[in-house]
Scaffold this active site. Sequence first.
Site, PDB file in Angstrom:
ATOM      1  N   GLY A   1     -11.051   7.598   7.852  1.00 26.49           N
ATOM      2  CA  GLY A   1     -11.996   7.780   6.505  1.00 26.49           C
ATOM      3  C   GLY A   1     -13.353   7.088   6.777  1.00 26.49           C
ATOM      4  O   GLY A   1     -12.842   5.741   7.480  1.00 26.49           O
TER       5      GLY A   1
ATOM      6  N   ARG B   1      -2.180  -1.881  -3.694  1.00 25.18           N
ATOM      7  CA  ARG B   1      -3.780  -1.378  -3.339  1.00 25.18           C
ATOM      8  C   ARG B   1      -3.505  -0.198  -4.176  1.00 25.18           C
ATOM      9  O   ARG B   1      -3.076   0.695  -4.294  1.00 25.18           O
ATOM     10  CB  ARG B   1      -4.300  -0.525  -2.013  1.00 25.18           C
ATOM     11  CG  ARG B   1      -5.058   0.533  -1.822  1.00 25.18           C
ATOM     12  CD  ARG B   1      -4.995   1.082  -0.206  1.00 25.18           C
ATOM     13  NE  ARG B   1      -6.087   1.691   0.299  1.00 25.18           N
ATOM     14  CZ  ARG B   1      -6.243   2.632   0.119  1.00 25.18           C
ATOM     15  NH1 ARG B   1      -5.626   2.899   1.045  1.00 25.18           N
ATOM     16  NH2 ARG B   1      -7.430   3.275   0.041  1.00 25.18           N
TER      17      ARG B   1
ATOM     18  N   GLU C   1     -15.018  -0.747  14.951  1.00 25.49           N
ATOM     19  CA  GLU C   1     -14.531  -2.207  15.053  1.00 25.49           C
ATOM     20  C   GLU C   1     -14.977  -1.860  16.946  1.00 25.49           C
ATOM     21  O   GLU C   1     -14.870  -3.247  18.175  1.00 25.49           O
ATOM     22  CB  GLU C   1     -13.401  -3.289  15.065  1.00 25.49           C
ATOM     23  CG  GLU C   1     -13.247  -2.998  14.073  1.00 25.49           C
ATOM     24  CD  GLU C   1     -11.969  -3.258  12.817  1.00 25.49           C
ATOM     25  OE1 GLU C   1     -11.000  -3.744  14.095  1.00 25.49           O
ATOM     26  OE2 GLU C   1     -11.738  -3.157  11.578  1.00 25.49           O
TER      27      GLU C   1
ATOM     28  N   GLU D   1      -8.078  -5.868   3.967  1.00 21.23           N
ATOM     29  CA  GLU D   1      -7.357  -4.798   3.584  1.00 21.23           C
ATOM     30  C   GLU D   1      -6.535  -5.818   3.143  1.00 21.23           C
ATOM     31  O   GLU D   1      -6.469  -6.045   2.024  1.00 21.23           O
ATOM     32  CB  GLU D   1      -7.594  -3.547   3.411  1.00 21.23           C
ATOM     33  CG  GLU D   1      -9.090  -2.615   3.343  1.00 21.23           C
ATOM     34  CD  GLU D   1      -8.786  -0.695   3.524  1.00 21.23           C
ATOM     35  OE1 GLU D   1      -8.663  -1.312   4.957  1.00 21.23           O
ATOM     36  OE2 GLU D   1      -9.479  -0.286   2.900  1.00 21.23           O
TER      37      GLU D   1
ATOM     38  N   LEU E   1     -15.663   3.010   8.928  1.00 18.95           N
ATOM     39  CA  LEU E   1     -16.007   3.485  10.869  1.00 18.95           C
ATOM     40  C   LEU E   1     -14.296   4.262  10.429  1.00 18.95           C
ATOM     41  O   LEU E   1     -14.091   3.674  12.156  1.00 18.95           O
ATOM     42  CB  LEU E   1     -17.030   4.040  11.294  1.00 18.95           C
ATOM     43  CG  LEU E   1     -18.033   3.967  10.929  1.00 18.95           C
ATOM     44  CD1 LEU E   1     -19.234   3.812  12.362  1.00 18.95           C
ATOM     45  CD2 LEU E   1     -18.624   4.610  10.078  1.00 18.95           C
ATOM     46  N   GLY E   2     -13.512   4.801  10.176  1.00 19.58           N
ATOM     47  CA  GLY E   2     -12.155   4.907  10.456  1.00 19.58           C
ATOM     48  C   GLY E   2     -11.445   6.619  10.564  1.00 19.58           C
ATOM     49  O   GLY E   2     -12.576   7.222  10.728  1.00 19.58           O
TER      50      GLY E   2
ATOM     51  N   ASN F   1       0.745  -1.435  -0.205  1.00 17.56           N
ATOM     52  CA  ASN F   1       0.174   0.048   0.272  1.00 17.56           C
ATOM     53  C   ASN F   1       0.970   1.184  -0.367  1.00 17.56           C
ATOM     54  O   ASN F   1       1.319   1.854   0.718  1.00 17.56           O
ATOM     55  CB  ASN F   1      -0.531   0.016   1.067  1.00 17.56           C
ATOM     56  CG  ASN F   1      -2.009   1.514   1.312  1.00 17.56           C
ATOM     57  OD1 ASN F   1      -2.120   2.175   0.693  1.00 17.56           O
ATOM     58  ND2 ASN F   1      -2.638   1.196   2.222  1.00 17.56           N
TER      59      ASN F   1
ATOM     60  N   ARG G   1     -12.237  15.324   7.312  1.00 22.20           N
ATOM     61  CA  ARG G   1     -13.060  15.449   5.949  1.00 22.20           C
ATOM     62  C   ARG G   1     -14.720  15.955   6.125  1.00 22.20           C
ATOM     63  O   ARG G   1     -15.275  14.806   7.174  1.00 22.20           O
ATOM     64  CB  ARG G   1     -12.867  14.745   5.343  1.00 22.20           C
ATOM     65  CG  ARG G   1     -12.075  14.221   4.359  1.00 22.20           C
ATOM     66  CD  ARG G   1     -11.469  12.626   3.178  1.00 22.20           C
ATOM     67  NE  ARG G   1     -10.703  11.916   3.900  1.00 22.20           N
ATOM     68  CZ  ARG G   1     -10.218  10.982   3.243  1.00 22.20           C
ATOM     69  NH1 ARG G   1     -11.726  10.265   3.179  1.00 22.20           N
ATOM     70  NH2 ARG G   1      -9.737  10.368   3.631  1.00 22.20           N
TER      71      ARG G   1
ATOM     72  N   MET H   1     -10.624   9.357  18.160  1.00 21.41           N
ATOM     73  CA  MET H   1     -11.610   9.486  18.423  1.00 21.41           C
ATOM     74  C   MET H   1     -11.801   8.716  19.609  1.00 21.41           C
ATOM     75  O   MET H   1     -12.929   9.145  20.537  1.00 21.41           O
ATOM     76  CB  MET H   1     -12.770   8.226  17.927  1.00 21.41           C
ATOM     77  CG  MET H   1     -14.071   8.136  17.891  1.00 21.41           C
ATOM     78  SD  MET H   1     -15.048   9.724  18.611  1.00 21.41           S
ATOM     79  CE  MET H   1     -16.102   9.786  16.530  1.00 21.41           C
TER      80      MET H   1
ATOM     81  N   HIS I   1     -13.053   2.652  -0.278  1.00 23.95           N
ATOM     82  CA  HIS I   1     -13.177   1.782   0.680  1.00 23.95           C
ATOM     83  C   HIS I   1     -14.336   0.425   0.262  1.00 23.95           C
ATOM     84  O   HIS I   1     -14.303  -0.588   1.025  1.00 23.95           O
ATOM     85  CB  HIS I   1     -14.013   1.524   2.178  1.00 23.95           C
ATOM     86  CG  HIS I   1     -12.829   3.275   2.472  1.00 23.95           C
ATOM     87  ND1 HIS I   1     -13.974   3.810   3.181  1.00 23.95           N
ATOM     88  CD2 HIS I   1     -11.958   3.567   2.787  1.00 23.95           C
ATOM     89  CE1 HIS I   1     -12.873   4.498   4.199  1.00 23.95           C
ATOM     90  NE2 HIS I   1     -11.557   4.608   3.824  1.00 23.95           N
TER      91      HIS I   1
HETATM   92  P1  ADP Z   1      -7.300   4.652   9.076  1.00 22.76           P
HETATM   93  O1  ADP Z   1      -9.001   4.862   8.249  1.00 22.76           O
HETATM   94  O2  ADP Z   1      -7.088   5.670   9.236  1.00 22.76           O
HETATM   95  O3  ADP Z   1      -6.968   3.384   9.104  1.00 22.76           O
HETATM   96  P2  ADP Z   1      -8.574   3.922  11.473  1.00 22.76           P
HETATM   97  O4  ADP Z   1      -9.602   2.337  11.391  1.00 22.76           O
HETATM   98  O5  ADP Z   1      -7.292   3.040  12.434  1.00 22.76           O
HETATM   99  O6  ADP Z   1      -8.277   4.388  10.515  1.00 22.76           O
HETATM  100  O7  ADP Z   1      -9.402   4.162  12.333  1.00 22.76           O
HETATM  101  C1  ADP Z   1      -8.954   5.340  12.951  1.00 22.76           C
HETATM  102  C2  ADP Z   1      -9.910   5.785  14.444  1.00 22.76           C
HETATM  103  O8  ADP Z   1     -10.242   4.746  15.235  1.00 22.76           O
HETATM  104  C3  ADP Z   1      -9.293   7.136  15.045  1.00 22.76           C
HETATM  105  O9  ADP Z   1     -10.702   7.749  15.259  1.00 22.76           O
HETATM  106  C4  ADP Z   1      -9.403   6.144  16.047  1.00 22.76           C
HETATM  107  O10 ADP Z   1      -9.485   7.288  17.620  1.00 22.76           O
HETATM  108  C5  ADP Z   1      -9.836   5.364  16.881  1.00 22.76           C
HETATM  109  N1  ADP Z   1     -10.195   4.297  17.481  1.00 22.76           N
HETATM  110  C6  ADP Z   1      -9.001   3.197  17.608  1.00 22.76           C
HETATM  111  N2  ADP Z   1      -9.577   2.633  18.670  1.00 22.76           N
HETATM  112  C7  ADP Z   1     -10.818   2.864  19.271  1.00 22.76           C
HETATM  113  C8  ADP Z   1     -11.516   2.548  20.447  1.00 22.76           C
HETATM  114  N3  ADP Z   1     -10.965   1.452  21.114  1.00 22.76           N
HETATM  115  N4  ADP Z   1     -12.009   3.730  20.974  1.00 22.76           N
HETATM  116  C9  ADP Z   1     -12.581   4.419  20.013  1.00 22.76           C
HETATM  117  N5  ADP Z   1     -12.274   4.900  18.664  1.00 22.76           N
HETATM  118  C10 ADP Z   1     -11.125   3.973  18.333  1.00 22.76           C
END
Ligand code: ADP
Length: 399
Positions: free
Chosen positions: A214, A93, A335, A386, A211-212, A7, A243, A285, A182
């Site tokens: 992005g 990717r 997750e 992924e 929900l990450g 990636n 965003r 988050m 995605h």
């Molecule tokens: P990316 O899109 O960069 O791959 P990720 O899928 O790793 O991002 O998601 C990142 C987000 O997930 C961040 O906002 C992070 O705070 C949130 N996150 C990760 N672990 C937790 C948790 N235990 N509780 C709440 N939010 C979480």
Amino acid sequence: MKILVLNSGSSSIKYQLFRCADWQVLAAGAIERIGEGHGELTLTWMDGSGTWRNERTDAPSATHHDGLKRIIASLRGIGALADASELTAVGHRVVHGGEGFHTPTVVDDDVIAAIRQMIPLAPLHNPANLDGILVARALFPTVPQVAVFDTAFHQTMPRTAYRYAIPDYLYREHRVRRYGFHGTSHQFVGQRAAAWLGRSFGQVNLITLHLGNGASATAIRRGSSIDTSMGMTPLEGLVMGTRCGDIDPAVHFYLGEHLGLDNQTLEELLNRQSGLLGLCGVNDMRQILRLAEDGDSNAELAIGITCHRIRKYIGAYYAELGTVDAIVFTGGIGENAAEIRARACAGLERLGIEIDATANSAAASGERSIARPGSAVQVLVIPTNEELQIAREALEAVG
Ligand code: ADP
């Protein structure tokens, strides 16, 4: 035989090396800060005794070529990849495949030209993705390179979902339409959800929520994407880390006219300074949930807007699908953040979507149901992967 998944970003290359026989990860890591003079290589691998080991080394890399050479040298050093002949394929990717790519594709000169053509639609991603392909092709000239596109899974969207209501020629001549992103993640968790339900992917209707940092939602009808929340670029849709997601385009004109902001500034504002960060000053988050708990009203509002938007998309996609077998949460937030899942699904009980508070808040990991027993719609948490999906698709593409 092994598959290397790359990636390649603008200043980093993330990698995972899989053994095809059982999809065991043999090594994974990243080289960061390429071109910045003080790069770093991380490597996690399983040694001969089955113990996981981590290593972090200084690895200043002027170019992606240097970076990938270092990755290969380190894989060789730990004995994970002695020779290129062990590789069945390298999977890459690629963010934007436009309308031309519906499936993972073995790279040739035409594919490279097509990825290059898409650069105006994904200026931040496609050049770096392409760099990764070119470098891997140069270093492994005999190994098939396979491009796996973030947009491909959404190519099944009907015109009614992918066209914008703007003059026709903008689509015909300038390719302005919704593509969605995605896709690899939505497909992966969708397939896992179908397996969880004991059905084939082609038999299930799902709403998948990635929900990450992005974030995007997808409506899947009988295994095919029929709508997704990201658009021509990954800016549209849900509230994200930085965003804005959905916004009235007239806001751009207003800001341009009244604040004198030019296009570049507006792009930066909406892509990198908005979303959670814009609302409460933080885009992580975990931190936002803590701030809200301590009474920070901006953090509370950021969570409220995020969940309101997710709920709106669940409702819209429910209406599009007619029947829904499962809602699927994935990505770092999907997750791990029980509160976001609970608030996003609050009030949807009449639609048959009922979350079990205990199952939802249990300290658990892995694939699991968080639905109340008897909930008409299943609610699942499924960790995305992924890289594994890219590896599998690369193997499929090379037959
Ligand atoms: P990316 O899109 O960069 O791959 P990720 O899928 O790793 O991002 O998601 C990142 C987000 O997930 C961040 O906002 C992070 O705070 C949130 N996150 C990760 N672990 C937790 C948790 N235990 N509780 C709440 N939010 C979480």
